[in-house]
Scaffold this motif. Structure first.
Motif: not given
Lengths: 415, 325
Positions: A57-60, A74, A138-139, B82, B86, B176-177, B181
């Motif tokens: 997943a590209a986010g938390l 995380s 949101a990212n 993002y 990463r 971008v928030r 991760n």
């Protein structure tokens, strides 16, 4: 020789159980330790697993930072870099990574996976996901999560472009979401094309899988659910001119194995007790795609749920189980935290092998994606107790026959 | 001198493809010679028959080496910021702090055409977009404090929520928030290498880059550009030594080992650069020739240090954040 099942080793941070990282023997720094992953990959390869599987997943995972800070999810490795490192530290095992069609471009994704395929000598696979999380969205812009149908339409076009590029299709593509002018600038895959894996279980997801997937990863609690999914998906393939055996269906299974059943149950309870209530409820909330589950009494039943743009099929599975077993929110949260909606078996190696054999021979699975509750311990236990039991029964290979992931899985090499 | 080797794995059509074993042998030779870093070019920009994409190759090479740094090229058109942040954050953990990102300020037509941007960007848009992109990537790399991870099993505290920062970027091209991760880099952040600079890019580079690659030109011109970049870095509030300027030099086997070594020494003594980025063609003979003949020559002249003083790429380059320098 009897048919043999396919096995994936689903590697994930400290383990699939939400409280895995708190287990006294869990490798708590897994998310920053490449040597840990190299060791897990070698364990899985020594046990002759078909493949390693990585989700992504590209986010938390969790919007509430206080809850996120009580889990190990995380932070972790980005899976394509992780599998590229593992590719040159292993020699036979397949390497499958998840990547999103919503936040990538097909040319770049096709090229990256083909490079992983070359690094590994033909052992790469791509697990297509459309990404249902608003945290990820949101990212990648401010417009929010796209509707389910739009995501799948984009995914369908994405998959078509990627397979076209892998198969050396010369002409360009100018479609609704993507335009691509050139063929890939890398040589053809050592296995013809990387293996295509999918996990979407909604109606539109099943059609996409029936048309394009080589492997389908799924969640099913009961034999009946697994069988119904298996028959439905294989039944859809003829419409796309494919044989049922062209797709391997591999449900997730989270086994807790010990020398005795009592010991296995005790091990399982130990982990369950490490789950804080707010973490369990938050995890359940994210699977149900609702944000305010905490408002309801934790010892009461699951409330009625609105339709969501998130994971439709998995939501239905959770609700069905809750109603069927009369579970409270707390009970359901703990139950799901352990195996994330996948099938859990607690028992001895023989009991686990019995269950795996029954679904395999009953036509409900071609194999399993094994989701150890914590690492390295539960992968080691599966490799040393369950795999030999399956081998004794002739249900699993004792040695690799081929070198590529397609050969392990018994898939046709694309023309 | 700081020394990078640019490995053009994107061989010209018709040439033999380098396999992983050959590339591994070469980078180990470079490591034995104490080279700071290998810059892995990426073939989207030019036709090639190389079998590898740069970031995947970097991950693999990191596991078969211990000291040498690796910088992979990746385009701001081909990746979302993002995802790129990463990927490199992850590479930096895999390599134990030996990774860097090479971005070019030149727009590639091939990338625009294959990444659903057939019209491309105007030069001005491409520049503003790249600047915004770099800011996002560097911001995401700093989303977790170095001591954010607690690993407290009994207390149930995996990380300290106070030590994770959202980026909350909303700009002209991207929103971008964050946070990323992936954990904080062992060398603070991956190294940022910029190339392809034209005049309007100099301030961006002086403000953000750790390493700047410049094309070779006349000795006078090189000196002027070097001084100008250092001046602008100072004006941006940075230590001028926090930006390393390397001059690109091509090497072909028939150039001669001694002549090449002499050329580098002359330019370094004129203080027109902090070191060099040696460009090698993807021919086995060129790789062997450089490793076997030029590198020993440089080492003998004391221009390349013996071995490595630290363990991270920042430490090799004498940049802040290297930790164990």
């Amino acid at each position: 020789m009897t048919a043999q099942m396919k096995l994936g080793a689903f590697l994930w941070a400290t383990g699939h159980h939400i409280a895995a990282w708190r287990h006294p023997k869990a490798h708590v720094t897994a998310g920053i330790d490449i040597d840990h992953y190299i060791q897990l990959a070698r364990t899985a390869e020594a046990a002759k697993f078909d493949m390693i599987f990585c989700e992504d997943a590209a986010g938390l995972r969790e919007a509430n930072v206080g809850i996120a800070s009580q889990t190990s999810r995380s932070i972790g490795f980005e899976p394509i870099s992780l599998l590229s490192a593992l590719a040159v530290q292993t020699s036979r095992i397949g390497l499958v990574s998840t990547a999103s069609t919503s936040y990538n471009e097909p040319y770049g994704l096709a090229r990256t996976f083909l490079s992983l395929d070359h690094l590994s000598g033909g052992r790469a696979g791509w697990n297509l996901v459309t990404s249902a999380s608003p945290i990820e969205a949101a990212n990648f812009g401010s417009t929010g999560l796209k509707p389910h149908a739009d995501r799948y339409e984009r995914a369908r076009e994405f998959a078509e472009v990627v397979t076209g590029l892998w198969h050396g299709k010369a002409s360009g593509h100018d479609g609704q979401s993507f335009s691509v002018r050139d063929p890939l600038d890398l040589p053809r895959s050592p296995q013809g094309a990387p293996v295509m894996v999918q996990a979407g279980a909604s109606d539109v997801g099943r059609d996409l899988a029936a048309r394009t997937a080589d492997v389908v990863f799924t969640a099913a609690q009961t034999f009946e659910e697994a069988k119904a999914f298996y028959d439905d998906l294989k039944g859809r393939m003829a419409a796309y001119g494919r044989e049922p055996d062209d797709i391997k269906i591999m449900p997730g299974v989270s086994p807790v194995v010990a020398e005795t059943e009592a010991e296995a149950r005790e091990k399982h309870e130990e982990l369950q007790e490490l789950i804080p209530d707010d973490v369990g409820v938050a995890l359940l909330s994210s699977y149900l795609s609702i944000s305010d589950l905490w408002r309801y009494p934790i010892d009461g039943p699951l409330p009625d749920l609105p339709d969501s743009e998130g994971m439709k099929s998995r939501q239905a599975l959770v609700v069905e189980q809750s109603r069927r077993d009369g579970l409270s929110i707390r009970q359901l949260a703990r139950h799901f935290a352990g195996a994330r909606g996948h099938w859990r078996i607690v028992g001895t190696a023989a009991q686990v092998a019995d269950e795996l054999q029954a679904r395999f021979e009953g036509g409900a699975a071609d194999g399993y994606n094994v989701m150890p509750s914590w690492f390295p311990g539960e992968l080691d236990v599966f490799a040393t107790l369950v795999v030999p039991e399956l081998q004794r029964r002739g249900l699993f290979r004792k040695e690799y026959d081929g070198n590529t992931l397609r050969e392990h899985l018994g898939l046709k090499r694309p023309a | 001198m700081h020394l990078a080797i640019s490995l053009n794995i994107a061989a010209a059509k018709g040439q033999a493809v380098l396999d992983f074993g050959e590339i591994k042998t070469f980078v180990r030779a470079a490591e034995a010679a104490g080279i700071d870093m290998v810059v892995i070019s990426d073939s989207v920009e030019g036709l090639s028959c190389s079998p590898f994409e740069a970031t995947t190759l970097l991950a693999a090479l990191a596991t078969v080496t211990d000291k040498i740094g690796f910088v992979a090229s990746a385009s701001t058109v081909a990746h979302q910021p993002y995802n790129l942040a990463r990927r490199f954050a992850s590479l930096d953990i895999i390599s134990h702090g030996r990774s860097g990102w090479h971005a070019t300020m030149v727009q590639g037509s091939r990338e625009a055409a294959n990444f659903s941007r057939p019209e491309g960007f105007s030069d001005a848009d491409f520049r503003r977009r790249a600047e915004e992109y770099i800011g996002i990537v560097q911001g995401l790399w700093q989303g977790w404090d170095a001591d954010a991870l607690l690993f407290d099993k009994t207390g149930g505290r995996f990380h300290d929520p106070e030590k994770m920062d959202l980026l909350d970027h909303r700009g002209e091209f991207f929103s971008v928030r964050g946070p990323l991760n992936v954990a904080r880099s062992p060398q603070d952040t991956p190294v940022l290498v910029l190339s392809g600079l034209s005049e309007p890019d100099l301030d961006i580079a002086a403000r953000t880059a750790d390493v700047i690659l410049l094309e070779s030109g006349s000795a006078e011109r090189a000196k002027i550009r070097f001084d100008e970049l250092k001046r602008r870095a100072t004006a941006a509030g940075r230590d001028p030594d926090a930006v390393k300027v390397l001059t690109n030099i091509s090497f072909a086997p028939d150039d001669g080992a001694a002549a090449t070594a002499d050329k580098l020494e002359t330019q370094l003594r004129a203080k027109s650069c902090d070191g060099f980025n040696i460009r090698l063609p993807a021919q086995h003979s060129a790789l062997d020739d450089f490793a076997d003949r030029v590198l020993p020559e440089l080492r003998q002249s004391g221009l390349v240090r013996e071995g490595y003083r630290g363990t991270t790429l920042r430490a090799h380059l004498g940049l802040a954040g290297g930790g164990d320098r």
